[in-house]
Design an enzyme around this catalytic site. Structure first.
Site, PDB file in Angstrom:
ATOM      1  CE1 TYR A 131      36.917   4.163  -4.914  1.00 37.64           C
ATOM      2  CE2 TYR A 131      38.646   4.305  -3.245  1.00 37.64           C
ATOM      3  CZ  TYR A 131      37.386   3.902  -3.626  1.00 37.64           C
ATOM      4  OH  TYR A 131      36.577   3.223  -2.743  1.00 37.64           O
TER       5      TYR A 131
HETATM    6  N1  LIG Z   1      37.369  -2.269  -2.032  1.00 43.91           N
HETATM    7  C1  LIG Z   1      37.546  -1.650  -0.892  1.00 43.91           C
HETATM    8  O1  LIG Z   1      38.364  -2.049  -0.044  1.00 43.91           O
HETATM    9  C2  LIG Z   1      36.711  -0.433  -0.573  1.00 43.91           C
HETATM   10  C3  LIG Z   1      36.977   0.262   0.598  1.00 43.91           C
HETATM   11  C4  LIG Z   1      36.144   1.325   0.958  1.00 43.91           C
HETATM   12  C5  LIG Z   1      35.058   1.680   0.150  1.00 43.91           C
HETATM   13  N2  LIG Z   1      34.832   0.998  -1.018  1.00 43.91           N
HETATM   14  C6  LIG Z   1      33.644   1.413  -1.808  1.00 43.91           C
HETATM   15  O2  LIG Z   1      32.528   0.657  -1.363  1.00 43.91           O
HETATM   16  C7  LIG Z   1      31.521   0.670  -2.378  1.00 43.91           C
HETATM   17  C8  LIG Z   1      30.884  -0.708  -2.512  1.00 43.91           C
HETATM   18  O3  LIG Z   1      31.887  -1.700  -2.578  1.00 43.91           O
HETATM   19  P1  LIG Z   1      31.558  -3.161  -3.186  1.00 43.91           P
HETATM   20  O4  LIG Z   1      32.775  -3.983  -2.999  1.00 43.91           O
HETATM   21  O5  LIG Z   1      30.219  -3.614  -2.729  1.00 43.91           O
HETATM   22  O6  LIG Z   1      31.468  -2.719  -4.729  1.00 43.91           O
HETATM   23  P2  LIG Z   1      31.318  -3.626  -6.048  1.00 43.91           P
HETATM   24  O7  LIG Z   1      31.044  -5.042  -5.704  1.00 43.91           O
HETATM   25  O8  LIG Z   1      32.474  -3.278  -6.938  1.00 43.91           O
HETATM   26  O9  LIG Z   1      29.953  -3.025  -6.650  1.00 43.91           O
HETATM   27  C9  LIG Z   1      29.882  -1.814  -7.319  1.00 43.91           C
HETATM   28  C10 LIG Z   1      28.658  -1.901  -8.200  1.00 43.91           C
HETATM   29  O10 LIG Z   1      28.532  -0.646  -8.917  1.00 43.91           O
HETATM   30  C11 LIG Z   1      28.008  -0.989 -10.176  1.00 43.91           C
HETATM   31  N3  LIG Z   1      28.171   0.033 -11.191  1.00 43.91           N
HETATM   32  C12 LIG Z   1      29.322   0.447 -11.788  1.00 43.91           C
HETATM   33  N4  LIG Z   1      29.056   1.320 -12.764  1.00 43.91           N
HETATM   34  C13 LIG Z   1      27.698   1.452 -12.803  1.00 43.91           C
HETATM   35  C14 LIG Z   1      26.799   2.183 -13.597  1.00 43.91           C
HETATM   36  N5  LIG Z   1      27.245   2.984 -14.579  1.00 43.91           N
HETATM   37  N6  LIG Z   1      25.470   2.091 -13.370  1.00 43.91           N
HETATM   38  C15 LIG Z   1      24.992   1.270 -12.393  1.00 43.91           C
HETATM   39  N7  LIG Z   1      25.794   0.533 -11.598  1.00 43.91           N
HETATM   40  C16 LIG Z   1      27.130   0.624 -11.800  1.00 43.91           C
HETATM   41  C17 LIG Z   1      28.758  -2.240 -10.573  1.00 43.91           C
HETATM   42  O11 LIG Z   1      28.054  -2.898 -11.606  1.00 43.91           O
HETATM   43  P3  LIG Z   1      28.826  -3.724 -12.765  1.00 43.91           P
HETATM   44  O12 LIG Z   1      29.064  -5.081 -12.180  1.00 43.91           O
HETATM   45  O13 LIG Z   1      27.853  -3.693 -13.886  1.00 43.91           O
HETATM   46  O14 LIG Z   1      30.118  -2.984 -13.040  1.00 43.91           O
HETATM   47  C18 LIG Z   1      28.746  -3.010  -9.263  1.00 43.91           C
HETATM   48  O15 LIG Z   1      27.646  -3.866  -9.162  1.00 43.91           O
HETATM   49  C19 LIG Z   1      32.197   1.183  -3.643  1.00 43.91           C
HETATM   50  O16 LIG Z   1      31.801   2.521  -3.841  1.00 43.91           O
HETATM   51  C20 LIG Z   1      33.680   1.141  -3.287  1.00 43.91           C
HETATM   52  O17 LIG Z   1      34.412   2.129  -3.947  1.00 43.91           O
HETATM   53  C21 LIG Z   1      35.627  -0.039  -1.388  1.00 43.91           C
END
Ligand SMILES: NC(=O)c1ccc[n+]([C@@H]2O[C@H](COP(=O)([O-])OP(=O)(O)OC[C@H]3O[C@@H](n4cnc5c(N)ncnc54)[C@H](OP(=O)(O)O)[C@@H]3O)[C@@H](O)[C@H]2O)c1
Length: 217
Positions: A131
């Site tokens: 990641y």
């Molecule tokens: N979790 C943490 O603590 C953390 C910390 C820092 C940064 N982040 C980053 O912040 C960002 C946003 O976070 P979040 O919680 O809002 O993310 P999230 O709810 O997991 O949303 C990610 C979205 O990406 C979509 N996606 C995945 N594969 C795809 C594809 N092939 N084509 C189109 N869409 C696709 C997913 O759709 P599906 O539902 O269809 O899979 C989902 O709707 C991410 O990049 C994450 O890595 C996370």
């Protein structure tokens, strides 16, 4: 302003779509699952079905016609393995940036993660290492482009309500939590703030009102 959001059904993306719609901007959410279209519409955005692991840069460039900005908010998600960190967290960001260049859309805000930009610590879990490697490669790709980019590295995301106050600064910022709702507010504010072009910013909960934090970076 027409803003195309990659990963349009993500938790941050849906919050951002509501904020953009509320201030009169046109948000477009790219989703891979047709069942997600209704939620994106309910958030006030236009939903377009587009799987970013299958589409070509020309396919996506066509969807960016008339847009003023791209937000990369996609991610492979917590349940995914190392290969999808590469195809989504890196590959889909590269695809969006390629498409933005082809479509002449200069503004590009990328959601990365704290921890990117440094090698993972020895002994780190393989999926976490993949990641961080993917986020780092996506950042490096974007920095090398002739686009008006801003990279935002949030700390640990929570679903707590917005506080309206954050810490947003060039690295290093001490690790911390940040509500997704505050991340969405920061991104909405960053979109039309040229002072943040070509900056990599870390983001956690903090004391500064969002607008002031964005202006002072
Ligand atoms: N979790 C943490 O603590 C953390 C910390 C820092 C940064 N982040 C980053 O912040 C960002 C946003 O976070 P979040 O919680 O809002 O993310 P999230 O709810 O997991 O949303 C990610 C979205 O990406 C979509 N996606 C995945 N594969 C795809 C594809 N092939 N084509 C189109 N869409 C696709 C997913 O759709 P599906 O539902 O269809 O899979 C989902 O709707 C991410 O990049 C994450 O890595 C996370």
């Amino acid at each position: 302003m027409r803003v195309v959001i990659a990963g349009g059904h993500g938790k941050i993306a849906l919050l951002l779509e509501r904020l953009l719609a509320g201030r009169g901007d046109q948000a477009v959410g790219l989703v891979r699952n047709p069942a997600h279209v209704a939620d994106v519409s309910d958030a006030g955005a236009e939903a377009v079905v587009c799987d970013l692991e299958a589409a070509s840069a020309d396919d996506v460039a066509a969807l960016l016609s008339g847009a003023a900005a791209v937000v990369f908010a996609a991610g492979a998600g917590a349940g995914s393995g190392a290969p999808r960190k590469d195809t989504v967290d890196r590959g889909a960001s590269v695809l969006m940036a390629d498409a933005a260049e082809r479509a002449g859309v200069r503004r590009f805000v990328q959601i990365s993660s704290m921890g990117a930009g440094q090698p993972p610590r020895p002994g780190t879990d393989e999926v976490w290492a993949a990641y961080i490697a993917a986020k780092t490669a996506a950042e490096d790709d974007l920095r090398a482009r002739d686009l008006d980019w801003t990279i935002v590295r949030p700390g640990h995301l929570t679903d707590a309500p917005a506080t309206g106050r954050v810490r947003l600064a060039v690295p290093p910022v001490p690790a911390g939590n940040v509500p997704r709702a505050d991340v969405a507010a920061v991104i909405a504010a960053l979109l039309d703030e040229p002072g943040t072009w070509h900056q990599t910013l870390e983001l956690t909960g903090g004391d500064s009102p969002v607008a002031a934090a964005v202006r002072s970076t």
